[in-house]
Design a protein around this motif. Structure first.
Motif, PDB file in Angstrom:
ATOM      1  N   LYS B  71       0.840  -1.196   0.000  1.00 24.20           N
ATOM      2  CA  LYS B  71       0.000   0.000   0.000  1.00 24.20           C
ATOM      3  C   LYS B  71       0.872   1.242   0.000  1.00 24.20           C
ATOM      4  CE  LYS B  71      -4.070  -1.920   2.239  1.00 24.20           C
ATOM      5  NZ  LYS B  71      -4.995  -1.820   3.358  1.00 24.20           N
ATOM      6  N   VAL B  72       1.246   1.742  -1.137  1.00 18.76           N
ATOM      7  CA  VAL B  72       2.078   2.936  -1.245  1.00 18.76           C
ATOM      8  C   VAL B  72       1.270   3.999  -1.991  1.00 18.76           C
ATOM      9  CG1 VAL B  72       4.261   3.867  -2.070  1.00 18.76           C
ATOM     10  CG2 VAL B  72       4.164   1.523  -1.241  1.00 18.76           C
ATOM     11  N   PRO B  73       0.716   4.961  -1.258  1.00 21.07           N
ATOM     12  CA  PRO B  73      -0.245   5.869  -1.880  1.00 21.07           C
ATOM     13  C   PRO B  73       0.406   7.050  -2.584  1.00 21.07           C
ATOM     14  CG  PRO B  73      -0.097   6.353   0.443  1.00 21.07           C
ATOM     15  CD  PRO B  73       0.872   5.224   0.175  1.00 21.07           C
TER      16      PRO B  73
ATOM     17  N   ALA C  63      -4.486   7.382  -4.076  1.00 24.05           N
ATOM     18  CA  ALA C  63      -4.999   7.889  -2.810  1.00 24.05           C
ATOM     19  C   ALA C  63      -5.978   6.905  -2.178  1.00 24.05           C
ATOM     20  CB  ALA C  63      -5.689   9.240  -3.031  1.00 24.05           C
ATOM     21  N   ARG C  64      -6.736   6.260  -3.025  1.00 26.47           N
ATOM     22  CA  ARG C  64      -7.772   5.385  -2.524  1.00 26.47           C
ATOM     23  C   ARG C  64      -7.256   4.012  -2.102  1.00 26.47           C
ATOM     24  NH1 ARG C  64     -10.055   1.581  -4.650  1.00 26.47           N
ATOM     25  NH2 ARG C  64      -9.247   2.107  -6.703  1.00 26.47           N
ATOM     26  N   MET C  65      -6.106   3.647  -2.569  1.00 24.00           N
ATOM     27  CA  MET C  65      -5.617   2.281  -2.366  1.00 24.00           C
ATOM     28  C   MET C  65      -5.404   1.918  -0.906  1.00 24.00           C
ATOM     29  SD  MET C  65      -1.681   2.061  -3.095  1.00 24.00           S
ATOM     30  CE  MET C  65      -1.942   0.399  -2.562  1.00 24.00           C
ATOM     31  N   LEU C  66      -5.304   2.958  -0.055  1.00 22.83           N
ATOM     32  CA  LEU C  66      -5.165   2.687   1.376  1.00 22.83           C
ATOM     33  C   LEU C  66      -6.396   1.984   1.919  1.00 22.83           C
ATOM     34  CD1 LEU C  66      -3.610   6.106   2.266  1.00 22.83           C
ATOM     35  CD2 LEU C  66      -2.469   3.909   2.480  1.00 22.83           C
ATOM     36  N   PHE C  67      -7.490   2.073   1.194  1.00 22.18           N
ATOM     37  CA  PHE C  67      -8.750   1.486   1.633  1.00 22.18           C
ATOM     38  C   PHE C  67      -9.080   0.246   0.811  1.00 22.18           C
ATOM     39  CE2 PHE C  67      -8.811   6.028   2.316  1.00 22.18           C
ATOM     40  CZ  PHE C  67      -9.131   6.108   3.651  1.00 22.18           C
ATOM     41  N   ALA C  76      -8.501  12.025  -3.380  1.00 23.57           N
ATOM     42  CA  ALA C  76      -7.415  12.855  -2.845  1.00 23.57           C
ATOM     43  C   ALA C  76      -7.249  12.544  -1.363  1.00 23.57           C
ATOM     44  CB  ALA C  76      -7.708  14.338  -3.026  1.00 23.57           C
ATOM     45  N   MET C  77      -6.003  12.444  -0.936  1.00 20.69           N
ATOM     46  CA  MET C  77      -5.686  12.002   0.414  1.00 20.69           C
ATOM     47  C   MET C  77      -4.471  12.767   0.922  1.00 20.69           C
ATOM     48  SD  MET C  77      -6.680   9.040   2.183  1.00 20.69           S
ATOM     49  CE  MET C  77      -6.274   8.724   3.901  1.00 20.69           C
ATOM     50  N   ILE C  78      -4.535  13.212   2.177  1.00 23.24           N
ATOM     51  CA  ILE C  78      -3.352  13.797   2.791  1.00 23.24           C
ATOM     52  C   ILE C  78      -2.443  12.644   3.210  1.00 23.24           C
ATOM     53  CG2 ILE C  78      -2.477  15.120   4.774  1.00 23.24           C
ATOM     54  CD1 ILE C  78      -5.042  16.796   4.626  1.00 23.24           C
TER      55      ILE C  78
ATOM     56  N   PRO E  62     -11.633   6.233  -8.847  1.00 27.44           N
ATOM     57  CA  PRO E  62     -12.281   6.090  -7.538  1.00 27.44           C
ATOM     58  C   PRO E  62     -13.798   6.271  -7.624  1.00 27.44           C
ATOM     59  CG  PRO E  62     -10.285   7.388  -7.310  1.00 27.44           C
ATOM     60  CD  PRO E  62     -10.502   7.187  -8.793  1.00 27.44           C
ATOM     61  N   ALA E  63     -14.222   7.213  -8.485  1.00 25.74           N
ATOM     62  CA  ALA E  63     -15.654   7.489  -8.637  1.00 25.74           C
ATOM     63  C   ALA E  63     -16.404   6.242  -9.094  1.00 25.74           C
ATOM     64  CB  ALA E  63     -15.858   8.631  -9.633  1.00 25.74           C
ATOM     65  N   ARG E  64     -15.751   5.488  -9.946  1.00 28.08           N
ATOM     66  CA  ARG E  64     -16.430   4.346 -10.532  1.00 28.08           C
ATOM     67  C   ARG E  64     -16.453   3.129  -9.615  1.00 28.08           C
ATOM     68  NH1 ARG E  64     -14.583   0.226 -12.445  1.00 28.08           N
ATOM     69  NH2 ARG E  64     -12.487   1.095 -12.534  1.00 28.08           N
ATOM     70  N   MET E  65     -15.589   3.091  -8.633  1.00 28.36           N
ATOM     71  CA  MET E  65     -15.427   1.887  -7.822  1.00 28.36           C
ATOM     72  C   MET E  65     -16.687   1.496  -7.047  1.00 28.36           C
ATOM     73  SD  MET E  65     -13.509   2.724  -4.415  1.00 28.36           S
ATOM     74  CE  MET E  65     -13.869   1.031  -4.094  1.00 28.36           C
TER      75      MET E  65
END
Lengths: 94, 94, 94, 94, 94
Positions: B71-73, C63-67, C76-78, E62-65
């Motif tokens: 998991k490397v964002p 950004a989403r892959m953390l989930f 978008a993710m900090i 992400p929107a489509r997921m």
């Protein structure tokens, strides 16, 4: 995808995994009146595009999917060399 | 991918999962005449790029695929250090 | 990734699946001279960023892959709170 | 997705894997007052869009997912031909 | 994600696979001072957003997921209807 013109190539010895044996071309995006349209893009090429060719470039993960299963970290690919196009000016198209 | 010049680095102690042990460089996108071309990008580097180096940066999910399974964002990666390039001005290229 | 400054937060009661329990911060992209650089972005935060913090934001599917495994439709993710940076002006960097 | 008007088509003989049998249209993004809004996009079309049609274009990997399982390296797809729309000017919408 | 205001909707009879039963809204991106910020976006909505609502829009894959497993070729989704926000001007935030 976007239309562009091949204007050169780039070489790198020190590179990431999966970047070997990739020809990297410099593409200037253009409109259909041959005017520059934004910043140059570095795109991988496997179909033999040369300097001066008009090409179609695909970006993002679709570009990379041709290498599915392999780790090829590219985000732009030349997917076609343009033979011809037929484009109305937006005003004519109505 | 885009061409850029490494102009610095960034450090963060408090960070997301998967951001450990990543060297984060600040890259100024440039054109092939060495003029700035847009906002700076923070890109991960594993190939030893240093300040002043011209580099090729890949963005989006292709950049992250090098870490597949982990998991490397990240959304930007330095994928090559440029040795040389040969670029015609768009006008010469015809 | 890009550099930005957290300037606020947003609340939504009516929301999509997977958006529960997410802290949504408003981030103003900036350059390394602290000048605004483009439109504000709404980014999810799990690392405790607060108003005034300089942060690193990752966009798109990375950004989403953390989930991963969960349906979290964010783009978008900090991913880091900046401690320090060292950046040459593009001219000095040569 | 964005709104656009089909203004032409492009042909390429020499092309990447997965680009065969794809109709490639040139789309001019427009706003809802029919004014141009940015650079033209080359989008694949399977629903019979013709020059002059107003269309909805989807970009990035979502566009490609219609071909899941096949290697089709496109990043833009016409996903609808617009019948009608009802849009308030931003000021009226309050 | 970005902040926007719903200003209308679009209808298409002729459309791609997976576009059925999707409500397509027209969203004007805005800043937090309610000024327009860039070109309108067509986003899918499942949470009941109406004209005049301030919304949070997520873009890209992400929107489509949310439709994972189904072929829904959208690249923008309304993921929240904004109740309130608290945003300092960038200058105050220091």
């Amino acid at each position: 995808m976007f239309l562009g013109k091949v204007i050169g190539s780039v070489w790198a010895t020190q590179k990431e995994e999966g970047m070997d044996n990739l020809k990297l071309m410099v593409v200037q995006p253009t409109d259909f009146q041959d005017r520059d349209a934004g910043a140059t893009v570095i795109a991988a090429d496997r179909i033999g595009a040369g300097v001066g060719d008009k090409v179609i470039v695909s970006r993002g993960s679709p570009a990379r999917m041709l290498f599915e299963g392999l780790k090829v970290p590219i985000d732009a690919m030349i997917v076609g060399i343009v033979d011809s196009y037929e484009v109305a000016s937006p005003d004519e198209g109505e």
